[in-house]
Write a protein that holds these residues in place. Structure first.
Motif, PDB file in Angstrom:
ATOM      1  N   TYR A 172     -19.591 -19.617  34.952  1.00 27.28           N
ATOM      2  CA  TYR A 172     -20.357 -20.396  35.928  1.00 27.28           C
ATOM      3  C   TYR A 172     -21.750 -20.814  35.463  1.00 27.28           C
ATOM      4  O   TYR A 172     -22.364 -21.671  36.094  1.00 27.28           O
ATOM      5  CB  TYR A 172     -20.476 -19.608  37.232  1.00 27.28           C
ATOM      6  CG  TYR A 172     -19.181 -19.541  37.998  1.00 27.28           C
ATOM      7  CD1 TYR A 172     -18.803 -20.570  38.853  1.00 27.28           C
ATOM      8  CD2 TYR A 172     -18.313 -18.466  37.843  1.00 27.28           C
ATOM      9  CE1 TYR A 172     -17.603 -20.521  39.548  1.00 27.28           C
ATOM     10  CE2 TYR A 172     -17.111 -18.408  38.530  1.00 27.28           C
ATOM     11  CZ  TYR A 172     -16.762 -19.432  39.383  1.00 27.28           C
ATOM     12  OH  TYR A 172     -15.563 -19.387  40.055  1.00 27.28           O
ATOM     13  N   SER A 173     -22.261 -20.221  34.409  1.00 23.94           N
ATOM     14  CA  SER A 173     -23.603 -20.578  33.969  1.00 23.94           C
ATOM     15  C   SER A 173     -23.541 -21.362  32.661  1.00 23.94           C
ATOM     16  O   SER A 173     -22.686 -21.110  31.810  1.00 23.94           O
ATOM     17  CB  SER A 173     -24.450 -19.314  33.755  1.00 23.94           C
ATOM     18  OG  SER A 173     -25.725 -19.656  33.233  1.00 23.94           O
ATOM     19  N   GLN A 174     -24.459 -22.292  32.491  1.00 22.13           N
ATOM     20  CA  GLN A 174     -24.559 -23.042  31.249  1.00 22.13           C
ATOM     21  C   GLN A 174     -25.538 -22.387  30.289  1.00 22.13           C
ATOM     22  O   GLN A 174     -25.849 -22.952  29.236  1.00 22.13           O
ATOM     23  CB  GLN A 174     -24.959 -24.493  31.540  1.00 22.13           C
ATOM     24  CG  GLN A 174     -23.889 -25.253  32.314  1.00 22.13           C
ATOM     25  CD  GLN A 174     -24.172 -26.745  32.398  1.00 22.13           C
ATOM     26  OE1 GLN A 174     -24.926 -27.296  31.605  1.00 22.13           O
ATOM     27  NE2 GLN A 174     -23.563 -27.404  33.375  1.00 22.13           N
ATOM     28  N   ARG A 175     -26.012 -21.213  30.656  1.00 24.96           N
ATOM     29  CA  ARG A 175     -26.876 -20.462  29.765  1.00 24.96           C
ATOM     30  C   ARG A 175     -26.030 -19.519  28.916  1.00 24.96           C
ATOM     31  O   ARG A 175     -24.882 -19.252  29.220  1.00 24.96           O
ATOM     32  CB  ARG A 175     -27.922 -19.707  30.575  1.00 24.96           C
ATOM     33  CG  ARG A 175     -28.881 -20.675  31.247  1.00 24.96           C
ATOM     34  CD  ARG A 175     -29.913 -20.023  32.105  1.00 24.96           C
ATOM     35  NE  ARG A 175     -30.859 -21.027  32.573  1.00 24.96           N
ATOM     36  CZ  ARG A 175     -31.775 -20.817  33.511  1.00 24.96           C
ATOM     37  NH1 ARG A 175     -31.870 -19.639  34.091  1.00 24.96           N
ATOM     38  NH2 ARG A 175     -32.595 -21.786  33.859  1.00 24.96           N
ATOM     39  N   GLY A 176     -26.627 -19.029  27.835  1.00 22.35           N
ATOM     40  CA  GLY A 176     -25.889 -18.211  26.885  1.00 22.35           C
ATOM     41  C   GLY A 176     -25.463 -16.878  27.462  1.00 22.35           C
ATOM     42  O   GLY A 176     -25.930 -16.454  28.526  1.00 22.35           O
ATOM     43  N   PRO A 177     -24.564 -16.182  26.758  1.00 21.47           N
ATOM     44  CA  PRO A 177     -24.074 -14.888  27.255  1.00 21.47           C
ATOM     45  C   PRO A 177     -25.181 -13.842  27.261  1.00 21.47           C
ATOM     46  O   PRO A 177     -26.130 -13.902  26.469  1.00 21.47           O
ATOM     47  CB  PRO A 177     -22.971 -14.531  26.261  1.00 21.47           C
ATOM     48  CG  PRO A 177     -23.329 -15.268  25.014  1.00 21.47           C
ATOM     49  CD  PRO A 177     -23.957 -16.550  25.473  1.00 21.47           C
ATOM     50  N   TRP A 178     -25.063 -12.895  28.174  1.00 23.70           N
ATOM     51  CA  TRP A 178     -25.988 -11.766  28.205  1.00 23.70           C
ATOM     52  C   TRP A 178     -25.641 -10.785  27.088  1.00 23.70           C
ATOM     53  O   TRP A 178     -24.496 -10.724  26.636  1.00 23.70           O
ATOM     54  CB  TRP A 178     -25.889 -11.029  29.541  1.00 23.70           C
ATOM     55  CG  TRP A 178     -26.472 -11.740  30.710  1.00 23.70           C
ATOM     56  CD1 TRP A 178     -27.685 -12.346  30.781  1.00 23.70           C
ATOM     57  CD2 TRP A 178     -25.875 -11.898  31.999  1.00 23.70           C
ATOM     58  NE1 TRP A 178     -27.891 -12.879  32.039  1.00 23.70           N
ATOM     59  CE2 TRP A 178     -26.781 -12.613  32.805  1.00 23.70           C
ATOM     60  CE3 TRP A 178     -24.653 -11.507  32.557  1.00 23.70           C
ATOM     61  CZ2 TRP A 178     -26.523 -12.935  34.132  1.00 23.70           C
ATOM     62  CZ3 TRP A 178     -24.385 -11.823  33.871  1.00 23.70           C
ATOM     63  CH2 TRP A 178     -25.307 -12.537  34.655  1.00 23.70           C
TER      64      TRP A 178
END
Length: 429
Positions: free
Chosen positions: A406-412
């Motif tokens: 769901y996020s377009q940010r990188g993986p945690w």
């Protein structure tokens, strides 16, 4: 007298002077007790104004223990230095503030000094309340002194040495307490000035939404950069423009008054009771709060082209693939694209979630572990807790999937370690 003896004498004088100065700094006189003022001594308009002040200050949130009487204290407040228990601020004479004069009440709220002279711990945000006006102070006093007296003594604080030695707080105050009412900025309009007073003063928003230094003071130059409260990340209030959907005035007001914004998410953890208080405050005050908060935004770049129909992509890691199965089993019925909740009541998609798009997995882990409680008829944001259902690894897999999907940010990174840490913190409370 030799030069050495003169230096020793001078050094002794300096030490004695420093000790005297320290004692004077640490010692605060008691203010004489008074007979409890009769409720009839406060007019109805002042009490009504006091209800507004107390709601804006979130007093009931911190001064009411779970299952306890309103304002009777006893709520444990976790800090990096141990646990502080909120005090009883009902007008009970023996265990509350029933024999406090307005002068004693004002000194406590503005300077962190109790009626008997002992120093209060800054978990009570007097460094912000010091900006309150005399009118608001008198109104809050009138409201609290007309509450139901409750006999309740808070448990003893559990703080590490030497922070359990209250007189040392005098030096903390010298560093961080700047007494004085808020001064208006003539270049700004009334709404902005009112919002600044509420955010910096009564609302004490920076207390939760700012990082703390090693001695528990708000880091200089980092106001509203985000903090951690009761195991939850309080997001940066100066980065609302970096959300997948930048916050608008209307959305922020709706969130503060209802605990939910259609394109951002639901209030949870320590923020949820704050929104319940703000729901009782005049809307114009909440409008002013939103106006000021949106005026302090730092230059940010929001994620581009995020829509409510964000496709589920990128969930290719082994952790995310395992998490996809857990999501289908436990989450899709509410959060899946075809779930009725996505179209009924304007439930926000996870693509817009502050927790899902955060820099760390802490709030996503906390949300899955703790859920969002059931509050009877007022339960539109209910979510069950999964702490007893899934292991740390399963929750980490689920969080990894949600982030990837769901996020377009990188993986945690270190998701599993974060889940284990959050669970441990929760179990210790």
């Amino acid at each position: 007298m030799t030069r050495k003896s003169r230096l020793l004498t001078l050094g002794g004088v300096v030490v004695v002077a420093a000790l005297i100065g320290a004692l004077l700094l640490m010692w605060k006189p008691a203010i004489a007790p008074v007979s409890p003022p009769a409720a009839s001594s406060f007019d109805s308009q002042t009490r009504l104004a006091g209800a507004r002040v107390v709601a804006l200050g979130d007093c009931i949130v911190c001064h009411t223990a779970k299952g306890g009487k309103p304002f009777a204290g006893g709520l444990p407040l976790a800090t990096p230095f141990g646990t502080i228990y909120a005090t009883n601020i009902t007008p009970d004479v023996e265990t509350g503030i029933g024999n406090w004069s307005l002068e004693a009440f004002t000194r406590a709220v503005r300077h962190g000094v109790a009626r008997d002279g002992h120093l209060l711990y800054p978990a009570f945000p007097y460094i912000h309340f010091t900006r309150m006006s005399d009118r608001d102070m008198s109104a809050a006093y009138a409201y609290l002194m007309t509450r139901e007296p409750v006999s309740a003594t808070a448990p003893a604080n559990e703080l590490i040495f030497p922070l359990n030695f209250r007189p040392l707080l005098a030096f903390w105050n010298a560093l961080f307490l700047r007494p004085g009412e808020q001064q208006e900025d003539a270049s700004k309009d009334a709404g902005w000035n009112r919002g600044k007073l509420l955010v910096d003063g009564l609302g004490h928003c920076a207390s939760c939404h700012s990082p703390l230094n090693m001695i528990g003071g708000e880091k200089s130059g980092h106001a509203f950069d985000g903090g951690i409260v009761d195991g939850w990340e309080a997001p940066a209030l100066n980065a609302l423009g970096a959300a997948p959907k930048p916050w608008t005035q209307e959305q922020l007001v709706a969130y503060l008054r209802s605990g939910r914004a259609s394109e951002h998410g639901a209030a949870v953890g320590p923020m949820l009771p704050v929104t319940r208080d703000l729901a009782t405050a005049p809307e114009k005050d909440v409008q002013a709060i939103a106006t000021y908060i949106l005026s302090i935004q730092k230059p940010q770049t929001a994620i581009a082209n995020v829509s409510a129909d964000a496709s589920v992509q990128g969930a290719t890691s082994p952790e995310a693939q395992r998490g996809a199965l857990l999501f289908a089993a436990s989450c899709a019925q509410c959060h899946g694209a075809a779930a009725p909740m996505q179209s009924i009541g304007e439930r926000p998609t996870l693509a817009f979630s502050t927790a899902v798009n955060a820099a760390t997995p802490r709030n996503s882990a906390q949300m899955i572990l703790s859920g969002n409680g059931w509050y009877g008829e007022d339960s539109m944001n209910y979510m069950p807790a999964f702490s007893e259902v899934y292991s740390d690894q399963q929750i980490a897999d689920l969080a990894s999937y949600i982030r990837a999907a769901y996020s377009q940010r990188g993986p945690w990174t270190d998701v599993g370690d974060t889940v284990a840490k959050v669970r441990k913190e929760n179990d210790a409370r």
